[in-house]
Design a protein around this motif. Structure first.
Motif, PDB file in Angstrom:
ATOM      1  N   TYR A  57       0.853  -1.186   0.000  1.00 43.00           N
ATOM      2  CA  TYR A  57       0.000   0.000   0.000  1.00 43.00           C
ATOM      3  C   TYR A  57       0.884   1.229   0.000  1.00 43.00           C
ATOM      4  O   TYR A  57       1.625   1.458   0.958  1.00 43.00           O
ATOM      5  CB  TYR A  57      -0.887   0.046   1.251  1.00 43.00           C
ATOM      6  CG  TYR A  57      -1.997  -0.975   1.320  1.00 43.00           C
ATOM      7  CD1 TYR A  57      -2.478  -1.615   0.193  1.00 43.00           C
ATOM      8  CD2 TYR A  57      -2.583  -1.287   2.530  1.00 43.00           C
ATOM      9  CE1 TYR A  57      -3.507  -2.540   0.272  1.00 43.00           C
ATOM     10  CE2 TYR A  57      -3.619  -2.205   2.623  1.00 43.00           C
ATOM     11  CZ  TYR A  57      -4.068  -2.823   1.485  1.00 43.00           C
ATOM     12  OH  TYR A  57      -5.090  -3.739   1.570  1.00 43.00           O
ATOM     13  N   HIS A  58       0.838   2.009  -1.066  1.00 44.17           N
ATOM     14  CA  HIS A  58       1.569   3.275  -1.143  1.00 44.17           C
ATOM     15  C   HIS A  58       3.036   3.122  -0.750  1.00 44.17           C
ATOM     16  O   HIS A  58       3.573   3.893   0.034  1.00 44.17           O
ATOM     17  CB  HIS A  58       0.877   4.354  -0.291  1.00 44.17           C
ATOM     18  CG  HIS A  58      -0.559   4.499  -0.638  1.00 44.17           C
ATOM     19  ND1 HIS A  58      -1.567   4.109   0.204  1.00 44.17           N
ATOM     20  CD2 HIS A  58      -1.165   4.920  -1.780  1.00 44.17           C
ATOM     21  CE1 HIS A  58      -2.729   4.313  -0.380  1.00 44.17           C
ATOM     22  NE2 HIS A  58      -2.510   4.806  -1.598  1.00 44.17           N
ATOM     23  N   GLY A  59       3.662   2.069  -1.264  1.00 44.58           N
ATOM     24  CA  GLY A  59       5.092   1.879  -1.072  1.00 44.58           C
ATOM     25  C   GLY A  59       5.504   1.155   0.187  1.00 44.58           C
ATOM     26  O   GLY A  59       6.693   1.063   0.489  1.00 44.58           O
ATOM     27  N   SER A  60       4.559   0.609   0.954  1.00 43.49           N
ATOM     28  CA  SER A  60       4.919  -0.076   2.192  1.00 43.49           C
ATOM     29  C   SER A  60       3.838  -1.088   2.570  1.00 43.49           C
ATOM     30  O   SER A  60       2.888  -1.297   1.826  1.00 43.49           O
ATOM     31  CB  SER A  60       5.098   0.945   3.321  1.00 43.49           C
ATOM     32  OG  SER A  60       5.666   0.329   4.465  1.00 43.49           O
ATOM     33  N   PRO A  86       0.672  -2.397   5.047  1.00 39.62           N
ATOM     34  CA  PRO A  86      -0.447  -1.669   5.660  1.00 39.62           C
ATOM     35  C   PRO A  86      -0.111  -1.216   7.086  1.00 39.62           C
ATOM     36  O   PRO A  86       0.536  -1.938   7.854  1.00 39.62           O
ATOM     37  CB  PRO A  86      -1.575  -2.703   5.689  1.00 39.62           C
ATOM     38  CG  PRO A  86      -1.219  -3.693   4.638  1.00 39.62           C
ATOM     39  CD  PRO A  86       0.280  -3.747   4.625  1.00 39.62           C
ATOM     40  N   GLY A 124       1.807  -6.643  -5.084  1.00 40.55           N
ATOM     41  CA  GLY A 124       1.391  -5.308  -5.508  1.00 40.55           C
ATOM     42  C   GLY A 124       0.905  -5.365  -6.946  1.00 40.55           C
ATOM     43  O   GLY A 124       1.163  -6.340  -7.656  1.00 40.55           O
ATOM     44  N   GLN A 146       6.548  -3.366  -7.703  1.00 42.03           N
ATOM     45  CA  GLN A 146       7.178  -2.736  -6.550  1.00 42.03           C
ATOM     46  C   GLN A 146       7.044  -3.521  -5.251  1.00 42.03           C
ATOM     47  O   GLN A 146       7.369  -3.017  -4.189  1.00 42.03           O
ATOM     48  CB  GLN A 146       6.591  -1.326  -6.346  1.00 42.03           C
ATOM     49  CG  GLN A 146       6.702  -0.430  -7.556  1.00 42.03           C
ATOM     50  CD  GLN A 146       8.125  -0.224  -8.004  1.00 42.03           C
ATOM     51  OE1 GLN A 146       9.013  -0.035  -7.180  1.00 42.03           O
ATOM     52  NE2 GLN A 146       8.363  -0.289  -9.297  1.00 42.03           N
ATOM     53  N   GLN A 166       9.469  -3.477  -2.196  1.00 44.91           N
ATOM     54  CA  GLN A 166       9.477  -2.431  -1.169  1.00 44.91           C
ATOM     55  C   GLN A 166       8.825  -2.925   0.116  1.00 44.91           C
ATOM     56  O   GLN A 166       9.296  -2.647   1.215  1.00 44.91           O
ATOM     57  CB  GLN A 166       8.763  -1.177  -1.681  1.00 44.91           C
ATOM     58  CG  GLN A 166       9.540  -0.446  -2.749  1.00 44.91           C
ATOM     59  CD  GLN A 166       8.788   0.732  -3.317  1.00 44.91           C
ATOM     60  OE1 GLN A 166       8.905   0.997  -4.481  1.00 44.91           O
ATOM     61  NE2 GLN A 166       8.004   1.435  -2.521  1.00 44.91           N
TER      62      GLN A 166
END
Length: 191
Positions: A80-83, A85, A117, A121, A124
């Protein structure tokens, strides 16, 4: 040997990505004679981490027991958004209540990492979980499974794991169960 499958997603659908992967891992672990428990965040009752509480919430106590009793872990997270949850990280933060235990945290636990993802990505999320596991004195496995979500399932069945990812998940379980890498022919095949 006991295994814990930590589902770091809040997916409540019966056929979710995390549910499908968890079920697959449970079946593979059975083949090695390993008892497994799936820890689902959506059923855990874990509140926001608060060190000022005078009493540890029951959900956090249960989670700590399960995490510390398991010999090997498999952590599953969507990216989620690069990381990972935030709810997953919040849950892990509750391991702080074991800081005074002997041994503290997840000392010497073996942890396999899986992240998916929609793009490429997912690594990450793996890197984030790796850093967290190491800070908790655990040993992340030298092989992990970053997943491109649209390649996870077969074209004919959107809930059947593709052979490519079955091979990768099989290798992750094999390494965790046997603590060996070099003797596995899948290592060369997947490299």
């Amino acid at each position: 040997m006991k295994a814990l499958i930590f589902n770091g997603a809040l997916e409540r659908r019966s056929q979710s990505t995390s549910g499908t992967i968890s079920l697959y891992l449970e079946e593979k672990l059975k083949e090695y004679g390993i008892e497994s428990t799936v820890f689902n965040l959506d059923e855990s009752g874990i509140p926001l981490f608060d060190i000022t509480l005078t009493r540890t919430p029951k959900g956090a106590e249960i989670m700590n027991s399960l995490f510390r009793e398991a010999d090997i872990h498999f952590w599953l997270a969507p990216l989620y958004h690069g990381s990972i949850p935030g709810v997953m990280k919040n849950c892990i933060d509750w391991l702080e209540i074991s800081s005074k235990s002997n041994p503290p945290y997840l000392t010497d636990k073996t942890i396999g990492l899986i992240c998916w993802g929609d793009g490429v990505q997912a690594m990450q999320g793996i890197n984030t979980m790796d850093a967290i596991a190491k800070s908790l004195r655990a040993w992340p496995l030298p092989f992990n499974v970053p997943i491109t979500r649209n390649l996870l399932f077969t074209e004919s069945n959107s809930y059947q794991i593709s052979q490519t990812y079955k091979s990768k998940l099989d290798l992750l379980v094999q390494i965790a169960a046997t603590k060996t890498v070099a003797s596995n022919p899948l290592v060369n095949k997947l490299s």
